[in-house]
Design a protein around this motif. Structure first.
Motif, PDB file in Angstrom:
ATOM      1  N   GLU A 240     -11.854   8.188  -8.331  1.00  0.00           N
ATOM      2  CA  GLU A 240     -10.440   8.493  -8.542  1.00  0.00           C
ATOM      3  C   GLU A 240      -9.958   9.581  -7.584  1.00  0.00           C
ATOM      4  O   GLU A 240      -8.833   9.524  -7.089  1.00  0.00           O
ATOM      5  N   ALA A 241     -10.810  10.549  -7.327  1.00  0.00           N
ATOM      6  CA  ALA A 241     -10.425  11.646  -6.433  1.00  0.00           C
ATOM      7  C   ALA A 241     -10.193  11.156  -5.009  1.00  0.00           C
ATOM      8  O   ALA A 241      -9.405  11.756  -4.258  1.00  0.00           O
ATOM      9  N   ASN A 242     -10.861  10.070  -4.632  1.00  0.00           N
ATOM     10  CA  ASN A 242     -10.737   9.551  -3.268  1.00  0.00           C
ATOM     11  C   ASN A 242      -9.591   8.562  -3.098  1.00  0.00           C
ATOM     12  O   ASN A 242      -9.353   8.077  -1.985  1.00  0.00           O
ATOM     13  N   ILE A 243      -8.906   8.230  -4.187  1.00  0.00           N
ATOM     14  CA  ILE A 243      -7.744   7.343  -4.087  1.00  0.00           C
ATOM     15  C   ILE A 243      -6.536   8.172  -3.658  1.00  0.00           C
ATOM     16  O   ILE A 243      -6.113   9.080  -4.363  1.00  0.00           O
ATOM     17  N   GLN A 244      -6.003   7.862  -2.510  1.00  0.00           N
ATOM     18  CA  GLN A 244      -4.885   8.635  -1.968  1.00  0.00           C
ATOM     19  C   GLN A 244      -3.545   7.924  -2.102  1.00  0.00           C
ATOM     20  O   GLN A 244      -2.498   8.506  -1.843  1.00  0.00           O
ATOM     21  N   ARG A 245      -3.579   6.650  -2.477  1.00  0.00           N
ATOM     22  CA  ARG A 245      -2.334   5.893  -2.618  1.00  0.00           C
ATOM     23  C   ARG A 245      -2.406   5.074  -3.900  1.00  0.00           C
ATOM     24  O   ARG A 245      -3.404   4.408  -4.159  1.00  0.00           O
ATOM     25  N   TYR A 246      -1.332   5.130  -4.687  1.00  0.00           N
ATOM     26  CA  TYR A 246      -1.314   4.442  -5.975  1.00  0.00           C
ATOM     27  C   TYR A 246      -0.257   3.340  -6.025  1.00  0.00           C
ATOM     28  O   TYR A 246       0.012   2.796  -7.087  1.00  0.00           O
ATOM     29  N   TYR A 247       0.316   3.003  -4.897  1.00  0.00           N
ATOM     30  CA  TYR A 247       1.435   2.072  -4.856  1.00  0.00           C
ATOM     31  C   TYR A 247       1.276   1.155  -3.646  1.00  0.00           C
ATOM     32  O   TYR A 247       0.474   1.408  -2.738  1.00  0.00           O
ATOM     33  N   PHE A 248       2.056   0.072  -3.621  1.00  0.00           N
ATOM     34  CA  PHE A 248       2.017  -0.828  -2.472  1.00  0.00           C
ATOM     35  C   PHE A 248       2.778  -0.209  -1.312  1.00  0.00           C
ATOM     36  O   PHE A 248       3.848   0.366  -1.480  1.00  0.00           O
TER      37      PHE A 248
END
Length: 368
Positions: A240-248
């Motif tokens: 989760e910490a490495n996810i930098q984008r949560y949208y298209f």
């Protein structure tokens, strides 16, 4: 950046639309120019907000239903829908049903705390203590960003209940009750009906042995769920910490983010929770919709687990929506062919929608 948007007043909407169509038809806008264009349109057409406010409730509900149908696993979409429901629906049971429906789709999303917070606020405003106590248990079932804060709230609720409970020594004994001194099976902890029943006993029972037993059961269930969720939390926190984008976004992801999604999916597939896997794949595809390998991976995993209908649906979306442009013909063809290869030969025509067969033929024709 110089805006390409027409600047006439809303009274000249017809001419504005023609100018807007001309700007868009040139096809030369990059991502930042699209953002600027949308921003300018919002300024030029302030009556759009008025139109939204003047719509009937039925129309707004229809729009929200279309939205959650298109983005079923979007936490933000469900939060907006539930927020609207809280302000528009007169019957609290309708609002509660909407929240439960939302939780069923995004309750295992790491970022679903915004929905839980809204749900807690609603039940608190209704003074529905049974529902509120049950929600606190539900928030401990899965590792979310605010797991530890929800545990703190659970502990505070326990303290409040303990302080309000008369000592058993001063309470009349209940002849039909036996003191509870044991553990709650994890099958009970995961069963909503049983946990709700225990919560109801906790809130509804008169002060005495029954309420004391219910409180102990409630505490044990919460502690066990939190312990299990913490173990998962420690394992997924790095992903989760490495996810930098949560949208298209049309802009590409870097290699580290793409690999992180693959690693995260590898981990989830090993957990044996099919529902969680589906939800993480759907969340991943919001971000990685332009990458064919995630679609093929999703279809392969669903097919291997017996979720053929989900696999076909994912291929349908991939070839009709996300990978349908001319530049992506080869990618779409790979997605479709790989999906078909996973099916038994003698069931091909029965399992693959006719649309896929026609689409495959069309792709082959384009390559001739």
């Amino acid at each position: 950046m110089v805006s390409n948007c027409p600047t006439k007043s809303p009274a000249g909407a017809s001419n504005d639309n023609l100018e807007l169509e001309e700007v868009i038809s040139k096809g030369s806008l990059d991502f930042d120019e699209w953002v600027s264009l949308v921003s300018d349109i919002e300024k030029i057409y302030p009556y759009a907000a008025h139109m939204a406010r003047s719509c009937t409730m039925e129309k707004v509900v229809e729009v929200f239903e279309q939205a959650v149908s298109a983005a079923t696993y979007s936490v933000g979409m469900w939060v907006d829908y539930c927020s609207f429901g809280m302000s528009a629906f007169e019957d609290a049971s309708d609002i509660r049903r909407l929240f439960k429906r939302a939780i069923s789709f995004v309750g295992k999303d790491y970022l679903c705390h915004t929905l839980w917070d809204k749900y807690i606020h609603f039940e608190f405003s209704q003074q529905q203590w049974i529902s509120l106590a049950h929600i606190y248990i539900q928030t401990l079932k899965f590792p979310t960003k605010k797991l530890h804060q929800y545990y703190d709230s659970f502990r505070k609720l326990l303290t409040f209940l303990e302080e309000g409970m008369t000592s058993l020594d001063n309470s009349p004994k209940e002849s039909q009750s036996e003191p509870f001194d044991g553990e709650i099976p994890m099958t009970t902890c995961c069963n909503d009906d049983k946990t709700y029943s225990i919560t109801k006993d906790l809130v509804d029972s008169p002060v005495g042995l029954t309420s004391s037993i219910a409180l102990k059961k409630y505490r044990i269930i919460g502690e066990q769920l939190y312990h299990n969720a913490c173990e998962l939390y420690s394992k997924i926190s790095s992903f989760e910490a490495n996810i930098q984008r949560y949208y298209f976004d049309v802009r590409p992801l870097d290699s580290n983010q793409l690999q992180n999604w693959h690693d995260y999916l590898d981990f989830i597939e090993l957990q044996g929770d099919f529902d969680w896997a589906v939800k993480l794949y759907e969340r991943c595809l919001i971000v990685c919709a332009n990458y064919p390998d995630y679609w093929t991976r999703y279809a392969d995993f669903m097919e291997a687990k017996g979720g053929r209908e989900i696999a076909n649906y994912s291929l349908d979306r991939a070839t009709k929506v996300y990978l349908k442009s001319t530049n992506d013909v080869d990618a779409a063809r790979v997605v479709l062919i790989d999906g078909i290869k996973t099916l038994p030969h003698n069931k091909l025509l029965l399992e693959i929608p006719l649309l896929h067969v026609h689409y495959l033929q069309g792709l082959m024709d384009l390559k001739v």
